[in-house]
Design a protein around this motif. Structure first.
Motif, PDB file in Angstrom:
ATOM      1  N   GLY A  15     -52.065  -7.065  24.033  1.00 28.54           N
ATOM      2  CA  GLY A  15     -51.844  -8.488  23.769  1.00 28.54           C
ATOM      3  C   GLY A  15     -52.734  -9.037  22.673  1.00 28.54           C
ATOM      4  N   LEU A  16     -53.995  -8.629  22.669  1.00 24.11           N
ATOM      5  CA  LEU A  16     -54.921  -9.152  21.673  1.00 24.11           C
ATOM      6  C   LEU A  16     -54.630  -8.604  20.275  1.00 24.11           C
ATOM      7  N   GLY A  57     -50.849  -9.619  19.509  1.00 26.73           N
ATOM      8  CA  GLY A  57     -50.479 -10.972  19.909  1.00 26.73           C
ATOM      9  C   GLY A  57     -50.107 -11.883  18.758  1.00 26.73           C
ATOM     10  N   VAL A  93     -46.657 -13.805  18.594  1.00 30.56           N
ATOM     11  CA  VAL A  93     -46.641 -15.272  18.559  1.00 30.56           C
ATOM     12  C   VAL A  93     -45.843 -15.774  17.361  1.00 30.56           C
ATOM     13  N   PRO A 153     -45.065 -16.902  24.149  1.00 33.46           N
ATOM     14  CA  PRO A 153     -46.109 -15.999  23.642  1.00 33.46           C
ATOM     15  C   PRO A 153     -47.356 -16.736  23.161  1.00 33.46           C
ATOM     16  N   PHE A 204     -50.870 -15.925  24.685  1.00 41.72           N
ATOM     17  CA  PHE A 204     -51.921 -15.390  23.815  1.00 41.72           C
ATOM     18  C   PHE A 204     -53.197 -16.231  23.914  1.00 41.72           C
TER      19      PHE A 204
END
Length: 388
Positions: free
Chosen positions: A29-30, A33, A37, A363, A367
Motif C-alpha cells: 500500500g505504501l 499507494g 490513488v 484509495p 492511503f
C-alpha cells in the motif's frame, strides 16, 4: 450483511502468518499507494468525462437547432475540408455530445500515443463548430493519465495494469486482516465517535475498505482485463468460450474502379440490418480493413454505454460481412465486450456510475489512513479507555 455472515469465523492465521500478511499489505500500500490513488481519482473524473468536456467547451457541443438535417456524407465532407487527415471514427450525436464528432488519424511517430484530432459538425446544418487536438484536450488528458499515467512510451499502460493487480492484492489481504471476531461486525464497519484520533483513523481505514471492497474488486478485475486483453479470455472460457475479435476483409473485392457506396447508403444499410438499434459509431474502411465497421447501442439507451456490438459491411454492396452484436455473441464475448462499461459503472446506469465515482476516492482515504497508522508504527497497540 446478514447475521449469519457476521458470525463467520475469522481466517485462521498464525501469528507469524498474520504479521507477514500485514507487512506485505502495509508495504504494498505504501509503495504503490500513490499510483493507485492517482488512478482512483482520475477514474472518478472520467466516469463523467464526456459531460465535463461538454460543459467546458459549450461552443463545440451546441448545435444551432434540434433537427438533424445534415447527412453522413455532408458531415464527412465538412470534416475533410476542415482536416484532410484520414477519418478513423465518426461518433453519432447523442444526449451528451449532441453533435457529430469526427476523429481524424494524424501521422504518429512509432511507439507514441496515437495522434488524433477531432472535428465537431453541427447536425442541424452540417457546419463545422470547431476542431482540436483530441488527445491533449483537458478531459482526454485526464483520461490518458488514468489509462497510461501519461507514460505511454514508457510502459505506462502496463504499469496501470500492474497497479490493478496491486489493488486486487490489497483488497484481498485487507479483508483478511480486517475480519472481525464474532459479534463485532457492525462495530468493525462503522466510524465511532468519542475515540482517540488513532482509533478514529483505524475505523476509517477498516470502514472505507469494507464498503468499497466489492466495487474496488470489480473495478480492478475489469481494469486488468482491459489493459491485458489476453489474460481474461482463458478464464472466461472456463464458462463460455469467447471468439477472437475480427477485423474482416472482403477477400475478393470487385474490379478496380468499381465505386463504393456512399456513406449515406452505408448508414441506410446499417439501420436496415439492425432496425431496433441506434447507430453509435462508424469507422470507414482502412488499408488493413476494407469494410465499414458500424457500432450500435439500444435505441434510447444511456449514451454512457457508447456501443454494444458491431457489424461489418461490404463497402460496395452494403451487405453484412460479419455480425458481432449481442444476439450473435456468446456469453463470454458479451462479457468481454461489456468490460469497459462495467469498469466505469455505465452497465448499471446512473447509479452504477455514481458508485464508481464515489469508489474512486476510497484509495485516497485508505492511503492516508494507512500512512497515519504506519507512522504510529503499531496501530494494534491502541490502549485507550474508549470502547473498542
Amino acid at each position: 450483511m446478514t447475521r449469519a455472515t457476521a458470525m463467520l469465523p475469522a481466517p485462521n492465521l498464525t501469528g507469524r502468518a498474520r504479521r507477514g500478511l500485514l507487512w506485505a499489505h502495509r508495504w504494498l500500500g505504501l509503495l504503490g499507494g500513490i499510483v493507485v490513488v492517482l488512478i482512483g481519482l482520475t477514474g472518478s473524473f472520467i466516469v463523467f468525462y464526456r459531460e465535463i468536456d461538454a460543459a467546458l467547451n459549450p461552443a463545440l457541443y451546441t448545435p444551432a437547432g434540434r433537427e438533424r438535417e445534415a447527412t453522413l456524407s455532408e458531415v464527412m465532407r465538412a470534416a475533410a475540408a476542415a482536416d484532410p487527415a484520414p477519418i478513423a471514427t465518426i461518433l453519432a450525436p447523442d444526449r451528451t455530445w449532441p453533435v457529430w464528432v469526427v476523429i481524424h488519424a494524424h501521422e504518429t511517430a512509432k511507439g507514441r500515443y496515437p495522434n488524433r484530432w477531432t472535428t465537431m459538425v453541427d447536425p442541424s446544418n452540417g457546419k463545422v463548430l470547431g476542431r482540436r487536438d483530441y488527445i491533449n484536450a483537458f478531459s482526454l488528458k485526464v483520461y490518458r493519465l488514468h489509462y497510461t499515467l501519461l507514460l505511454y512510451e514508457w510502459w505506462g499502460k502496463e504499469l496501470v495494469g500492474v497497479a490493478g493487480f496491486m489493488l486486487l492484492g490489497l483488497a484481498m489481504s485487507g479483508v483478511i486482516l480486517w475480519w472481525p471476531r464474532p459479534g463485532r461486525f457492525w462495530r468493525s464497519v462503522s466510524v465511532r465517535k468519542d475515540v482517540s484520533l488513532l482509533r478514529f483513523v483505524f475505523d476509517v481505514h477498516g470502514t472505507a475498505g469494507f464498503w468499497a471492497l466489492l466495487a474496488l474488486t470489480v473495478i480492478s478485475m475489469t481494469g486488468v482485463g482491459i489493459i491485458f486483453p489476453d489474460v481474461v479470455p482463458p478464464i472466461v472460457g472456463l464458462v463460455s468460450q469467447p471468439t477472437a475479435d475480427p477485423s474482416p476483409r472482403i477477400e475478393a473485392p470487385p474490379p478496380t474502379g468499381t465505386p463504393p457506396l456512399s456513406p449515406d447508403a452505408i448508414m441506410r444499410s446499417a439501420q436496415a440490418a439492425k432496425p431496433g438499434m441506434a447507430v453509435a459509431m462508424l469507422s470507414p474502411p482502412t488499408e488493413t480493413r476494407n469494410t465499414w465497421r458500424v457500432q450500435f447501442r439500444a435505441a434510447g439507451a444511456d449514451p454512457a454505454v457508447r456501443a454494444r456490438g458491431a457489424i461489418w459491411l461490404d463497402p460496395w454492396s452494403g451487405a453484412v460481412v460479419h455480425d458481432r452484436t449481442s444476439a450473435a455473441m456468446s456469453m463470454g464475448d458479451r462479457y468481454l465486450a461489456e468490460q469497459l462499461w462495467i469498469h466505469n459503472g455505465a452497465t448499471f446506469g446512473l447509479i452504477g456510475r455514481l458508485l464508481v465515482f464515489a469508489t474512486g476516492f476510497a484509495p485516497l482515504a485508505l492511503f492516508i489512513s494507512g500512512a497515519i497508522m504506519w507512522l504510529k508504527k503499531r496501530p494494534g497497540r491502541i490502549r485507550t479507555g474508549q470502547r473498542v
